[in-house]
Design an enzyme around this catalytic site. Structure first.
Site, PDB file in Angstrom:
ATOM      1  CE1 TYR A 106      27.365 -16.708 -11.146  1.00 19.89           C
ATOM      2  CE2 TYR A 106      28.860 -15.332  -9.856  1.00 19.89           C
ATOM      3  CZ  TYR A 106      28.156 -16.520 -10.034  1.00 19.89           C
ATOM      4  OH  TYR A 106      28.266 -17.517  -9.091  1.00 19.89           O
ATOM      5  NE  ARG A 145      28.307 -19.820 -15.675  1.00 15.51           N
ATOM      6  CZ  ARG A 145      27.511 -20.472 -14.826  1.00 15.51           C
ATOM      7  NH1 ARG A 145      27.570 -20.168 -13.548  1.00 15.51           N
ATOM      8  NH2 ARG A 145      26.691 -21.377 -15.239  1.00 15.51           N
ATOM      9  CD  GLN A 155      21.237 -28.991  -8.283  1.00 14.88           C
ATOM     10  OE1 GLN A 155      21.164 -29.438  -7.161  1.00 14.88           O
ATOM     11  NE2 GLN A 155      22.148 -29.392  -9.135  1.00 14.88           N
ATOM     12  CG  HIS A 212      21.569 -23.585  -7.111  1.00 18.55           C
ATOM     13  ND1 HIS A 212      22.377 -24.595  -7.589  1.00 18.55           N
ATOM     14  CD2 HIS A 212      21.273 -23.911  -5.828  1.00 18.55           C
ATOM     15  CE1 HIS A 212      22.561 -25.501  -6.625  1.00 18.55           C
ATOM     16  NE2 HIS A 212      21.898 -25.112  -5.559  1.00 18.55           N
ATOM     17  CB  THR A 233      21.849 -33.239 -11.366  1.00 21.84           C
ATOM     18  OG1 THR A 233      22.548 -33.048 -10.122  1.00 21.84           O
ATOM     19  CG2 THR A 233      20.714 -34.228 -11.150  1.00 21.84           C
TER      20      THR A 233
HETATM   21  P1  OAD Z   1      27.240 -31.039 -12.497  1.00 24.89           P
HETATM   22  O1  OAD Z   1      28.105 -30.259 -13.408  1.00 24.89           O
HETATM   23  O2  OAD Z   1      27.772 -31.415 -11.161  1.00 24.89           O
HETATM   24  O3  OAD Z   1      26.789 -32.389 -13.212  1.00 24.89           O
HETATM   25  C1  OAD Z   1      26.286 -32.379 -14.502  1.00 24.89           C
HETATM   26  C2  OAD Z   1      25.956 -33.799 -14.912  1.00 24.89           C
HETATM   27  O4  OAD Z   1      25.385 -33.731 -16.193  1.00 24.89           O
HETATM   28  C3  OAD Z   1      27.166 -34.729 -15.005  1.00 24.89           C
HETATM   29  O5  OAD Z   1      27.007 -35.819 -14.122  1.00 24.89           O
HETATM   30  C4  OAD Z   1      27.174 -35.206 -16.459  1.00 24.89           C
HETATM   31  O6  OAD Z   1      27.386 -36.593 -16.587  1.00 24.89           O
HETATM   32  C5  OAD Z   1      25.773 -34.876 -16.914  1.00 24.89           C
HETATM   33  N1  OAD Z   1      25.676 -34.545 -18.354  1.00 24.89           N
HETATM   34  C6  OAD Z   1      26.539 -33.880 -19.154  1.00 24.89           C
HETATM   35  N2  OAD Z   1      26.061 -33.742 -20.388  1.00 24.89           N
HETATM   36  C7  OAD Z   1      24.856 -34.366 -20.404  1.00 24.89           C
HETATM   37  C8  OAD Z   1      23.862 -34.576 -21.399  1.00 24.89           C
HETATM   38  N3  OAD Z   1      23.998 -34.135 -22.652  1.00 24.89           N
HETATM   39  N4  OAD Z   1      22.747 -35.249 -21.041  1.00 24.89           N
HETATM   40  C9  OAD Z   1      22.579 -35.731 -19.772  1.00 24.89           C
HETATM   41  N5  OAD Z   1      23.488 -35.560 -18.802  1.00 24.89           N
HETATM   42  C10 OAD Z   1      24.604 -34.870 -19.099  1.00 24.89           C
HETATM   43  O7  OAD Z   1      25.871 -30.208 -12.375  1.00 24.89           O
HETATM   44  P2  OAD Z   1      24.786 -30.214 -11.198  1.00 24.89           P
HETATM   45  O8  OAD Z   1      24.626 -31.536 -10.567  1.00 24.89           O
HETATM   46  O9  OAD Z   1      23.597 -29.527 -11.749  1.00 24.89           O
HETATM   47  O10 OAD Z   1      25.785 -24.664  -7.512  1.00 24.89           O
HETATM   48  O11 OAD Z   1      25.425 -29.298 -10.103  1.00 24.89           O
HETATM   49  C11 OAD Z   1      25.581 -27.957 -10.455  1.00 24.89           C
HETATM   50  C12 OAD Z   1      25.653 -27.119  -9.262  1.00 24.89           C
HETATM   51  O12 OAD Z   1      26.967 -27.241  -8.777  1.00 24.89           O
HETATM   52  C13 OAD Z   1      25.459 -25.680  -9.655  1.00 24.89           C
HETATM   53  O13 OAD Z   1      24.131 -25.267  -9.539  1.00 24.89           O
HETATM   54  C14 OAD Z   1      26.411 -24.958  -8.765  1.00 24.89           C
HETATM   55  C15 OAD Z   1      27.520 -25.968  -8.549  1.00 24.89           C
HETATM   56  O14 OAD Z   1      27.995 -26.076  -7.275  1.00 24.89           O
HETATM   57  C16 OAD Z   1      25.926 -23.401  -7.056  1.00 24.89           C
HETATM   58  O15 OAD Z   1      26.486 -22.556  -7.710  1.00 24.89           O
HETATM   59  C17 OAD Z   1      25.339 -23.135  -5.724  1.00 24.89           C
END
Ligand code: OAD
Length: 228
Positions: free
Chosen positions: A54, A57, A87, A105, A170
């Site tokens: 972290y 990050r 998130q 989160h 997401t």
């Molecule tokens: P993900 O990493 O699962 O998904 C990110 C999405 O963003 C993907 O589907 C990409 O296609 C899209 N993406 C990438 N670049 C982009 C851009 N420039 N414009 C638009 N879309 C774009 O992220 P989340 O769904 O947010 O949880 O899930 C993240 C969570 O998963 C975190 O909060 C974490 C993890 O488990 C915990 O730590 C509890």
């Protein structure tokens, strides 16, 4: 007339600010074992390892800047009552100027006492041995796998009451967004912006594929003019 707008953001909105997403090619899930760096069990086993992850990050977040999508969402507040449910643990919405943000989160720029739960602002790293004034170890104020999300009821209500819902960047793989979306009113304007098309688009949502830095300003302009 001012309307209620819920903006749900995931890792994709911060991708163009230089922060890695979780899933997909080159994502954080490919590089790290989240059962080790983001679970209560991992923390009990090796605090230094978790803190180092972290700390790294946090350094990345501090170097990143909000992009056009964060800015457009902040500007939408001039026209509507906006609540951002994110998130993301970064502070890019805050730095873009959004005022009403629920970090479901948690927040990487805060630490939390493992004894009292009190929150503190973090300006650099958290190390093993860093304690609160009562002597308890500090941990990052982030939700780990297996822990409760924050602001659950509040966030659900925001979606239920919204006249418009924007879902951005997401994969909808994790709770709560994948279930919250379904709470939307039938009559609400519902838009889902993401780079990659998911296997299943939530019912009633208009899907727009592309980069959020381009699509979000365009949609926010429409929302501030005529769409609502
Ligand atoms: P993900 O990493 O699962 O998904 C990110 C999405 O963003 C993907 O589907 C990409 O296609 C899209 N993406 C990438 N670049 C982009 C851009 N420039 N414009 C638009 N879309 C774009 O992220 P989340 O769904 O947010 O949880 O899930 C993240 C969570 O998963 C975190 O909060 C974490 C993890 O488990 C915990 O730590 C509890």
């Amino acid at each position: 007339m001012r309307k209620k707008v819920a903006v749900l953001t995931g890792a994709g909105i911060s991708a163009e600010s230089g922060l890695l997403t979780f899933r997909g090619e080159g994502g954080l899930c490919e590089k790290y074992d989240f059962t080790v760096v983001a679970t209560p069990a991992g923390w009990e086993k090796d605090k230094k390892l978790v803190l180092d992850f972290y700390n790294m990050r946090r350094q990345e977040v501090m170097k990143a800047m909000p992009n056009a999508a964060h800015t457009a969402i902040a500007e939408l507040e001039k026209y509507h009552d906006v609540c951002v449910l994110t998130q993301n643990i970064d502070d890019l919405h805050e730095r873009a100027g959004s005022k009403n943000i629920l970090h479901i989160h948690g927040e990487i720029m805060k630490s939390r006492s493992t004894g009292t739960g009190k929150l503190y602002l973090v300006t650099s790293n958290i190390e093993a041995g860093d304690v609160c004034e009562n002597g308890y170890q500090l941990r990052p104020h982030v939700v780990w796998f297996g822990e409760e999300i924050l602001f659950h009821e509040e966030a659900k209500n925001v979606v239920q009451e919204a006249d418009a819902i924007l879902v951005i960047g997401t994969s909808l793989n994790v709770y709560p967004f994948n279930t919250f979306l379904k709470k939307a009113q039938h009559k609400a304007v519902k838009i889902y912006i993401n780079k990659d098309k998911p296997d299943k688009i939530p019912y009633g949502y208009q899907f727009l594929s592309g980069n959020s830095s381009e699509l979000v300003p365009m949609i926010c302009r429409k929302l501030s003019d005529d769409l609502l």
